[in-house]
Design an enzyme around this catalytic site. Structure first.
Site, PDB file in Angstrom:
ATOM      1  N   PHE A 174       0.790  -1.176  -0.108  1.00 10.75           N
ATOM      2  CA  PHE A 174       0.163  -0.057   0.023  1.00 10.75           C
ATOM      3  C   PHE A 174       0.969   1.391  -0.116  1.00 10.75           C
ATOM      4  O   PHE A 174       2.014   1.056   0.257  1.00 10.75           O
ATOM      5  CB  PHE A 174      -0.842  -0.015   0.989  1.00 10.75           C
ATOM      6  CG  PHE A 174      -2.310   0.026   0.992  1.00 10.75           C
ATOM      7  CD1 PHE A 174      -3.043  -1.012   0.130  1.00 10.75           C
ATOM      8  CD2 PHE A 174      -3.139   1.050   1.579  1.00 10.75           C
ATOM      9  CE1 PHE A 174      -4.440  -0.965  -0.203  1.00 10.75           C
ATOM     10  CE2 PHE A 174      -4.452   1.019   1.218  1.00 10.75           C
ATOM     11  CZ  PHE A 174      -5.244   0.146   0.429  1.00 10.75           C
ATOM     12  N   GLN A 183      -7.641  14.828   5.015  1.00 12.64           N
ATOM     13  CA  GLN A 183      -7.231  14.034   3.719  1.00 12.64           C
ATOM     14  C   GLN A 183      -8.199  13.965   2.470  1.00 12.64           C
ATOM     15  O   GLN A 183      -9.217  13.505   2.937  1.00 12.64           O
ATOM     16  CB  GLN A 183      -6.810  12.486   4.425  1.00 12.64           C
ATOM     17  CG  GLN A 183      -6.535  11.469   3.305  1.00 12.64           C
ATOM     18  CD  GLN A 183      -5.859  10.249   3.847  1.00 12.64           C
ATOM     19  OE1 GLN A 183      -6.674   9.272   3.998  1.00 12.64           O
ATOM     20  NE2 GLN A 183      -4.555  10.146   3.773  1.00 12.64           N
ATOM     21  N   HIS A 233      -9.008  11.745  -0.261  1.00 12.30           N
ATOM     22  CA  HIS A 233      -8.219  10.581  -0.993  1.00 12.30           C
ATOM     23  C   HIS A 233      -8.294  10.685  -2.581  1.00 12.30           C
ATOM     24  O   HIS A 233      -9.218  11.327  -3.071  1.00 12.30           O
ATOM     25  CB  HIS A 233      -9.296   9.442  -0.815  1.00 12.30           C
ATOM     26  CG  HIS A 233      -8.858   8.097  -0.950  1.00 12.30           C
ATOM     27  ND1 HIS A 233      -8.686   7.386  -2.413  1.00 12.30           N
ATOM     28  CD2 HIS A 233      -8.423   7.166  -0.232  1.00 12.30           C
ATOM     29  CE1 HIS A 233      -8.242   6.268  -2.146  1.00 12.30           C
ATOM     30  NE2 HIS A 233      -8.013   6.044  -0.829  1.00 12.30           N
ATOM     31  N   LEU A 291     -15.550   6.062  -2.787  1.00 15.35           N
ATOM     32  CA  LEU A 291     -14.266   5.637  -2.635  1.00 15.35           C
ATOM     33  C   LEU A 291     -14.087   4.530  -3.805  1.00 15.35           C
ATOM     34  O   LEU A 291     -14.767   3.620  -3.823  1.00 15.35           O
ATOM     35  CB  LEU A 291     -14.017   5.132  -1.262  1.00 15.35           C
ATOM     36  CG  LEU A 291     -12.667   4.714  -1.113  1.00 15.35           C
ATOM     37  CD1 LEU A 291     -11.710   6.248  -0.905  1.00 15.35           C
ATOM     38  CD2 LEU A 291     -12.277   4.168   0.192  1.00 15.35           C
ATOM     39  N   GLU A 320      -7.748   2.189  -2.684  1.00 15.45           N
ATOM     40  CA  GLU A 320      -6.275   2.343  -2.864  1.00 15.45           C
ATOM     41  C   GLU A 320      -5.823   0.926  -3.450  1.00 15.45           C
ATOM     42  O   GLU A 320      -4.838   0.804  -3.905  1.00 15.45           O
ATOM     43  CB  GLU A 320      -5.285   2.514  -1.765  1.00 15.45           C
ATOM     44  CG  GLU A 320      -3.943   2.860  -1.974  1.00 15.45           C
ATOM     45  CD  GLU A 320      -3.135   3.778  -0.803  1.00 15.45           C
ATOM     46  OE1 GLU A 320      -4.011   4.740  -0.169  1.00 15.45           O
ATOM     47  OE2 GLU A 320      -2.045   3.536  -0.439  1.00 15.45           O
ATOM     48  N   ARG A 373      -1.060   9.531   0.035  1.00 14.99           N
ATOM     49  CA  ARG A 373      -2.386  10.170  -0.472  1.00 14.99           C
ATOM     50  C   ARG A 373      -2.500  11.520  -0.928  1.00 14.99           C
ATOM     51  O   ARG A 373      -2.922  11.781  -1.877  1.00 14.99           O
ATOM     52  CB  ARG A 373      -3.428   9.725   0.549  1.00 14.99           C
ATOM     53  CG  ARG A 373      -3.776   7.965   0.542  1.00 14.99           C
ATOM     54  CD  ARG A 373      -4.734   7.669   1.460  1.00 14.99           C
ATOM     55  NE  ARG A 373      -5.272   6.456   1.322  1.00 14.99           N
ATOM     56  CZ  ARG A 373      -5.886   5.578   2.075  1.00 14.99           C
ATOM     57  NH1 ARG A 373      -6.557   6.228   3.128  1.00 14.99           N
ATOM     58  NH2 ARG A 373      -6.243   4.400   1.892  1.00 14.99           N
ATOM     59  N   HIS A 414     -12.030  12.534   2.427  1.00 14.36           N
ATOM     60  CA  HIS A 414     -11.880  11.075   2.989  1.00 14.36           C
ATOM     61  C   HIS A 414     -11.851  10.755   4.557  1.00 14.36           C
ATOM     62  O   HIS A 414     -12.509  10.051   4.928  1.00 14.36           O
ATOM     63  CB  HIS A 414     -10.885  10.218   2.241  1.00 14.36           C
ATOM     64  CG  HIS A 414     -10.980   8.853   2.693  1.00 14.36           C
ATOM     65  ND1 HIS A 414     -12.050   7.953   2.402  1.00 14.36           N
ATOM     66  CD2 HIS A 414      -9.842   7.883   3.007  1.00 14.36           C
ATOM     67  CE1 HIS A 414     -11.688   6.578   2.778  1.00 14.36           C
ATOM     68  NE2 HIS A 414     -10.397   6.859   3.049  1.00 14.36           N
ATOM     69  N   ARG A 453      -2.731  10.575   6.698  1.00 14.87           N
ATOM     70  CA  ARG A 453      -2.712   9.118   7.272  1.00 14.87           C
ATOM     71  C   ARG A 453      -2.207   8.137   6.276  1.00 14.87           C
ATOM     72  O   ARG A 453      -2.802   8.377   4.854  1.00 14.87           O
ATOM     73  CB  ARG A 453      -4.111   8.583   7.739  1.00 14.87           C
ATOM     74  CG  ARG A 453      -4.342   7.228   8.011  1.00 14.87           C
ATOM     75  CD  ARG A 453      -5.882   6.950   8.529  1.00 14.87           C
ATOM     76  NE  ARG A 453      -7.033   7.336   7.459  1.00 14.87           N
ATOM     77  CZ  ARG A 453      -7.151   6.496   6.725  1.00 14.87           C
ATOM     78  NH1 ARG A 453      -6.527   5.036   6.592  1.00 14.87           N
ATOM     79  NH2 ARG A 453      -8.090   6.514   5.848  1.00 14.87           N
TER      80      ARG A 453
END
Lengths: 244, 595
Positions: free
Chosen positions: B123, B236, B238, B252, B255, B286, B351, B386
């Site tokens: 990730f 954040q 996204h 969403l 990821e 991100r 997000h 994050r």
């Protein structure tokens, strides 16, 4: 902008009626979008349940043109625009208000299912092919559409004797967990009332997660119940060996 | 107002919020033998945790043996641009693996390696394969496991119950006031400790991946009760939300699509990330990827619906469906796009909020005695940005610590706090007022205007001028919010419900805007067009807001805790190892993309 007529149930446990609303349609719109538009422009107190709007939480269950469906997943371009779209609450549960029903029955049944009990001294190694089976059932988003469509609950109201498809796949997900050692067969027979299911597969048809409820969960569980209770040789073996 | 009926319930510990953090906290508190109440705004099991897709980050090393808590700690601090509470990042990295194993022992079924261990995936921002997962529905598996664990422990669950006010005895927490959404009846909880686990704030913005519940309730309840909010400028965005059709804008796109080899391109067919982060490409952090997509669109290289392309169609269709089943269905059903044949169109979406209630990192207690916070509504853990996968592990680690913190607090209490009737009466008046007011404007109108203003003025790129407009708008919207009316009765009335949530969203929005205005630099998710660089002076401070004695929001810059030497040493050691590890990851991803 094109318009579609909606007939939305408005009312509570004492009664109600379908109310007509005109909704302006935009590209890619789903039924839940139409309900938002009604809330924002015509009826701010229209009661609906929804959370994720992505078919992942199973909150916005309703009956759209008579079919148990998720409102967030039902696109208007899949419905006939020349006829009004009816939206009604799930029929298998008591109405609270408008499209919101009292689904507490489900939470009561869940509590009666014995939780996961791991094999003592396990090293927690599991192969993917062994977890695949239970993972299918664990996709369930608890929309309760299978409960709504099941005639045992919907038409015969056997809520006291029959847990319904959702809880049979819950039980199956535990029974088919590769490391589980709990014995749920007696409760699957007696409390969940698996014998009431006559495998019409209506539940499988409405499942938004495409879980093979009948074929992969209910039928194998029925076989286990039959093996336990109705197979005389197996019964004798169990008496002599003391195994479950 | 004594004529209005309400019922009273009593618990040692009241947990508000029933996502991953709330459930984990309730399980911990309940296991100690105390009486625990768990309040859910929706039905149990529907909280926003179900939306979490990609996985839960824990340095188990089942796929990459070199992984360790030290590397996870480094990656977390590095991703947060050192704004994190180092202590929280340390506890999180050290404890996440045990928390995930515990879920397995409670029945969760994670995807497996060929040898039967946890399968972990790559990730963004994690140097090793670190995310334990269940296809792309990890959050659902987690919430279902916790839900069933909690139900069988005998936790009292109050479903579809909204808390509108925390009650205090002097400085200390004494309970909470709220109502049941199905019939509108009021409820008072007496409690010795309260754990807020109310999740995020996305509904303050127009384009968001968050559900209707994410209205910053925990942030606002804590603020009103006297707690501080930390680093609220860090929101954040996204990078990959759906951009079409309009009804799903913001939804969403996990990821994991990029983790499985998804390529981001513009309308010229260029791999956009080769310009913005050639080393890490699509799996950069991100904040970087979100700004890249935004910039491409702004400069005219976007897709027809205003995003960039995200493509996995070059891969084997069966692999795509097996690894990304819910993405496959989401695009097929909602956008008529078959991701095994066509590229997706994606753009940034609000997000997650890194900022939140300022808590003691070990106990999760706020500065209000008896008031704890965990999960997204607590601040500090993630710093300025994050990393994907660190949220689910955050819920488990700090949910548990908050549970322990609350139990210790209750056990140390000398006397039961008492309820103040005047506070209850006030709370009743606040909730009945929208029915009694004359006027035409509903909460929907004010909410829609707030979302547009926040999106435009306090969004992904910020300037002094825009922020000033945003703050002025919040002032005007506050005045309008005081006058909104509710129609109908109290039973399941979303219009009425929104009148109260609107207040929470306005508090949160103001705290974001003021914190963003104060921080005159660009760092992590906070990007200012008028202060484009890192500033070493701003690196030394956190933004902290609280409610002043006159009721106005006060903002301060507060010096950060210095990091102990043992941790600075770990960071230095890890930094040296990073270049080689990034190269290894690049090779690993290139190899996986071919499969």
């Amino acid at each position: 902008m094109p318009e579609v007529n909606f007939k939305v149930f408005r009312g509570n446990s004492e009664g109600g009626e379908e109310v007509d609303y005109k909704v302006e349609v935009t590209e890619g719109m789903v039924v839940l979008d139409a309900m938002f538009q009604i809330q924002q422009t015509k009826a701010p107190d229209l009661a609906i349940r929804w959370n994720c709007k992505a078919a992942k939480c199973g909150s916005c269950s309703a009956e759209i043109n008579g079919k148990p469906s998720l409102m967030c997943k039902t696109r208007l371009d899949t419905l006939d625009p020349s006829k009004p779209v009816t939206v009604r609450p799930m029929r298998a549960f008591p109405i609270i208000k408008d499209l919101v029903t009292d689904v507490s029955f489900n939470y009561r049944v869940n509590k009666t299912i014995p939780p996961f009990k791991p094999k003592p001294g396990t090293d927690w190694k599991m192969l993917q092919e062994d977890v695949d089976r239970a993972q299918e059932f664990r996709k369930c988003i608890e929309c309760f559409l299978c409960q709504d469509t099941c005639h045992v609950l919907r038409d015969h109201a056997k809520h006291e004797q029959f847990g319904g498809p959702r809880w049979l796949i819950r039980a199956a997900s535990l029974e088919m967990h590769p490391l589980d050692v709990e014995d749920r067969i007696p409760m699957i027979r007696e409390k969940l009332g698996i014998g009431f299911c006559n495998i019409t597969k209506c539940c499988t048809e409405v499942c938004p997660e495409e879980i093979h409820i009948t074929d992969n969960a209910i039928i194998p569980l029925k076989e286990r119940v039959v093996d336990r209770y109705y197979d005389p040789i197996g019964k004798l073996i169990r008496i002599f060996t003391g195994n479950k | 107002m004594a004529t209005v009926d309400y019922e009273t319930h009593e618990h040692d510990v009241l947990v508000i919020g029933s996502g991953g953090a709330g459930l984990r906290a309730a399980i911990e508190a309940s296991a100690s033998g105390l009486s625990v109440g768990l309040v859910c705004k929706s039905l149990l099991g529907k909280a926003h945790t179900v939306m979490a897709e990609g996985g839960v980050a824990a340095a188990m090393g089942t796929c990459d043996q070199d992984d360790s808590w030290q590397t996870h700690f480094y990656d977390t601090m590095n991703g947060g641009k050192m704004m994190n509470s180092w202590r929280m990042a340390q506890l999180h990295a050290q404890q996440a693996a045990d928390r995930v194993r515990e879920l397995q022992e409670w029945g969760a079924l994670f995807d497996r390696t060929p040898s039967g261990d946890f399968l972990q995936r790559d990730f963004g921002g994690h140097q090793f394969r670190r995310l334990c997962h269940v296809g792309d529905r990890t959050g659902l598996e987690m919430i279902r496991t916790l839900q069933d664990k909690g139900v069988h422990l005998g936790i009292e669950v109050y479903m579809e119950c909204a808390i509108t006010r925390l009650l205090k005895d002097g400085d200390q927490i004494a309970g909470a006031f709220g109502y049941f959404r199905p019939d509108g009846r009021f409820i008072v909880f007496r409690a010795k400790a309260i754990i807020l686990a109310c999740g995020g704030i996305g509904r303050s913005y127009k384009v968001t991946s968050n559900s209707w519940e994410c209205t910053g309730d925990g942030h606002a309840l804590a603020y009103e009760a006297g707690a501080e909010l930390l680093d609220m400028e860090f929101v954040q965005f996204h990078p990959t939300g759906m951009v079409w059709p309009p009804g799903v804008e913001g939804l969403l796109v996990t990821e994991a699509v990029r983790g499985e080899g998804g390529k981001l391109t513009n309308n010229k067919g260029e791999r956009i990330m080769s310009k913005y982060d050639p080393d890490r490409m699509e799996l950069s952090t991100r904040d970087v990827v979100a700004r890249a997509i935004y910039t491409e669109v702004k400069e005219g290289r976007g897709t027809p619906h205003g995003g960039c392309y995200l493509d996995v169609s070059y891969k084997n269709p069966a692999t795509v469906i097996r690894k990304l089943p819910s993405m496959y269905h989401q695009f097929k059903e909602l956008a008529n796009v078959d991701i095994t044949k066509q590229a997706m169109e994606v753009g940034p979406t609000t997000h997650y909020v890194m900022g939140g209630v300022r808590v003691n990192p070990d106990t999760q207690q706020s500065r209000v005695p008896g008031l704890f916070a965990a999960g997204e509504c607590a601040g500090g853990m993630h710093g300025g940005n994050r990393l994907g996968g660190n949220s689910l592990s955050d819920l488990l680690v700090f949910g548990r610590l908050a549970g322990i913190g609350a139990v210790d607090f209750v056990k140390g209490l000398k006397k039961q706090p008492s309820l103040d009737q005047a506070q209850v009466d006030d709370a009743v008046v606040e909730m009945t007022a929208p029915f009694e007011r004359e006027g035409a404007e509903t909460a929907y109108d004010v909410h829609a205007d707030l979302q547009v203003s926040m999106q435009h003025n306090v969004g992904i790129f910020r300037t002094e001028a825009d922020l000033a407009v945003g703050i002025e708008n919040i002032g005007k919207l506050n005045e309008r919010a005081k006058k909104v009316v509710a129609k109908g009765g109290r039973a399941f009335n979303p219009g009425w419900h929104l009148t109260r949530e609107l207040k929470n969203m306005l508090i949160v929005s103001e705290s974001i805007a003021l914190s963003a205005q104060q921080r005159k630099e660009s760092r992590a998710s906070h990007s200012r067009l008028d202060y484009t660089e890192f500033d070493p002076e701003w690196a030394k401070v956190n933004s902290v807001v609280h409610k002043g004695p006159d009721g106005k929001m006060v903002i301060e810059a507060v010096a950060k805790d210095p990091m102990p030497e043992e941790l600075t040493k770990i960071l230095a050691e890890q930094k040296e190892l990073q270049p080689q590890r990034e190269l290894n990851k690049k090779e690993r991803l290139a190899k996986a993309a071919k499969e």
